[in-house]
Design a protein around this motif. Structure first.
Motif, PDB file in Angstrom:
ATOM      1  N   ASN A   3      -9.874   6.546   3.810  1.00 35.35           N
ATOM      2  CA  ASN A   3     -10.775   8.278   2.404  1.00 35.35           C
ATOM      3  C   ASN A   3     -10.662   7.881   0.914  1.00 35.35           C
ATOM      4  O   ASN A   3     -11.410   8.244   0.036  1.00 35.35           O
ATOM      5  N   TYR A   4      -9.300   7.687   0.525  1.00 32.29           N
ATOM      6  CA  TYR A   4      -9.094   7.926  -0.818  1.00 32.29           C
ATOM      7  C   TYR A   4     -10.494   6.252  -1.434  1.00 32.29           C
ATOM      8  O   TYR A   4     -10.807   6.701  -2.469  1.00 32.29           O
ATOM      9  N   ASP A   5     -10.203   5.341  -0.868  1.00 34.40           N
ATOM     10  CA  ASP A   5     -10.592   4.373  -1.488  1.00 34.40           C
ATOM     11  C   ASP A   5     -12.564   4.866  -1.275  1.00 34.40           C
ATOM     12  O   ASP A   5     -13.276   3.953  -1.696  1.00 34.40           O
ATOM     13  N   ARG A   6     -12.839   4.838  -0.765  1.00 32.96           N
ATOM     14  CA  ARG A   6     -14.004   5.349   0.079  1.00 32.96           C
ATOM     15  C   ARG A   6     -15.011   6.525  -1.020  1.00 32.96           C
ATOM     16  O   ARG A   6     -16.171   6.499  -1.821  1.00 32.96           O
ATOM     17  N   LEU A   7     -13.886   7.765  -1.182  1.00 32.09           N
ATOM     18  CA  LEU A   7     -13.964   8.082  -2.516  1.00 32.09           C
ATOM     19  C   LEU A   7     -13.999   7.439  -4.309  1.00 32.09           C
ATOM     20  O   LEU A   7     -15.246   8.507  -4.852  1.00 32.09           O
ATOM     21  N   ALA A   8     -13.565   6.657  -4.143  1.00 30.82           N
ATOM     22  CA  ALA A   8     -12.856   5.872  -4.945  1.00 30.82           C
ATOM     23  C   ALA A   8     -14.332   4.654  -5.776  1.00 30.82           C
ATOM     24  O   ALA A   8     -14.382   4.594  -6.461  1.00 30.82           O
ATOM     25  N   ALA A   9     -14.885   4.399  -3.765  1.00 25.00           N
ATOM     26  CA  ALA A   9     -15.762   3.390  -4.603  1.00 25.00           C
ATOM     27  C   ALA A   9     -17.073   2.995  -5.744  1.00 25.00           C
ATOM     28  O   ALA A   9     -17.343   2.561  -6.241  1.00 25.00           O
ATOM     29  N   VAL A  35       1.129   2.492  -8.002  1.00 22.66           N
ATOM     30  CA  VAL A  35       0.368   1.634  -7.323  1.00 22.66           C
ATOM     31  C   VAL A  35      -0.775   1.887  -6.190  1.00 22.66           C
ATOM     32  O   VAL A  35      -2.468   1.028  -5.894  1.00 22.66           O
ATOM     33  N   GLY A  36      -1.331   3.291  -6.034  1.00 23.61           N
ATOM     34  CA  GLY A  36      -1.702   3.490  -4.793  1.00 23.61           C
ATOM     35  C   GLY A  36      -2.525   2.980  -3.474  1.00 23.61           C
ATOM     36  O   GLY A  36      -0.778   2.233  -2.938  1.00 23.61           O
ATOM     37  N   THR A  37      -3.444   2.856  -3.440  1.00 23.74           N
ATOM     38  CA  THR A  37      -3.990   1.619  -2.285  1.00 23.74           C
ATOM     39  C   THR A  37      -3.872  -0.101  -2.636  1.00 23.74           C
ATOM     40  O   THR A  37      -4.447  -0.758  -1.814  1.00 23.74           O
ATOM     41  N   GLY A  38      -3.414  -0.200  -3.840  1.00 22.72           N
ATOM     42  CA  GLY A  38      -4.048  -1.630  -4.463  1.00 22.72           C
ATOM     43  C   GLY A  38      -5.651  -1.685  -5.035  1.00 22.72           C
ATOM     44  O   GLY A  38      -4.832  -3.121  -4.747  1.00 22.72           O
ATOM     45  N   VAL A  39      -5.716  -1.025  -5.274  1.00 20.44           N
ATOM     46  CA  VAL A  39      -6.925  -1.693  -6.309  1.00 20.44           C
ATOM     47  C   VAL A  39      -6.855  -2.196  -6.836  1.00 20.44           C
ATOM     48  O   VAL A  39      -7.929  -2.772  -7.400  1.00 20.44           O
ATOM     49  N   ASN A  40      -5.841  -2.005  -7.381  1.00 22.64           N
ATOM     50  CA  ASN A  40      -5.799  -3.300  -8.889  1.00 22.64           C
ATOM     51  C   ASN A  40      -5.231  -4.472  -8.158  1.00 22.64           C
ATOM     52  O   ASN A  40      -5.363  -5.831  -9.189  1.00 22.64           O
ATOM     53  N   LEU A  41      -4.623  -4.615  -7.398  1.00 21.33           N
ATOM     54  CA  LEU A  41      -4.321  -5.813  -7.323  1.00 21.33           C
ATOM     55  C   LEU A  41      -4.993  -7.374  -7.294  1.00 21.33           C
ATOM     56  O   LEU A  41      -4.296  -7.818  -7.407  1.00 21.33           O
ATOM     57  N   PRO A  42      -6.431  -7.060  -6.440  1.00 22.87           N
ATOM     58  CA  PRO A  42      -7.000  -8.332  -7.329  1.00 22.87           C
ATOM     59  C   PRO A  42      -7.944  -8.793  -8.226  1.00 22.87           C
ATOM     60  O   PRO A  42      -7.712 -10.109  -8.479  1.00 22.87           O
TER      61      PRO A  42
END
Length: 207
Positions: A3-9, A35-42
């Motif tokens: 849900n967090y990734d979906r809201l931030a998309a 780091v959360g769900t890793g949105v920065n990793l890529p």
């Protein structure tokens, strides 16, 4: 996608290129606070190792599951996830080439303690790379002060009136703000302005 990734998309359509520009040139050993769900990793294209800390069990579990998925290949060669808070980093002094904070310094319980810990674990030539929203000026800033108690409850501890850049400078960082001064959307209406940039350590004896 949780849900967090979906809201931030939707916001990531604008923030993704900014993350890539800020993080793509980082090398060596990198610590990401929150780091959360890793949105920065890529976006860590050149980092040798990334250690991401987060106090949330949900966030760490979600990210660990991503890292175990063979399809999530767009990431640094070495990634570790740890249960820790910015106010008490479980790492030796001068152990990182860079520390990254993106949209996290508004929610840490103790901003000054977190910045002091970041300064401690950075190597002398290290960099704090950030993208954060800060308190506005004038009447908007006063409104943010009034709204902060409500927003802390409604938005996972977010404090829209944090004077983050001022505290960085007061605690021994030289702050170089990039051109990322924007108003991403969607966003809570009281959260602005946003700044991205790099802060380096001001060494003893420097004004």
């Amino acid at each position: 996608m949780n849900n967090y990734d979906r809201l931030a998309a939707q916001a990531e359509r604008k923030l993704g290129p900014i993350r890539a520009d800020l993080l793509g040139g980082l090398t060596g050993r990198v610590l990401e606070v929150g780091v959360g769900t890793g949105v920065n990793l890529p976006h860590y294209r050149n980092a040798a190792e990334v250690i991401g800390i987060d106090p949330s069990d949900v966030m760490r579990t979600t990210l660990t599951a991503k890292l175990e998925d063979p399809s999530f290949a767009d990431r640094p060669p070495s990634v570790q996830v740890a249960d820790a808070r910015g106010e008490q980093l479980p790492f030796p002094d001068e152990s990182f080439d860079a520390v990254v904070c993106t949209l996290v310094l508004c929610v840490v319980d103790d901003l000054d303690r977190t910045l002091t810990e970041i300064r401690r674990v950075l190597k002398p030539a290290g960099r704090l790379v950030f993208f954060e929203h800060v308190r506005n000026e004038g009447v908007v800033g006063v409104a943010q002060d009034l709204l902060t108690p409500l927003m802390r409850r409604a938005l996972f501890g977010c404090r829209p009136n944090r004077r983050t850049l001022e505290r960085m400078r007061a605690l021994g960082f030289d702050v170089l703000i990039s051109h990322y001064q924007l108003r991403p959307w969607p966003r809570p209406p009281a959260n602005s302005p946003y700044f991205g940039g790099v802060a380096t350590l001001r060494h003893r004896g420097e004004a």
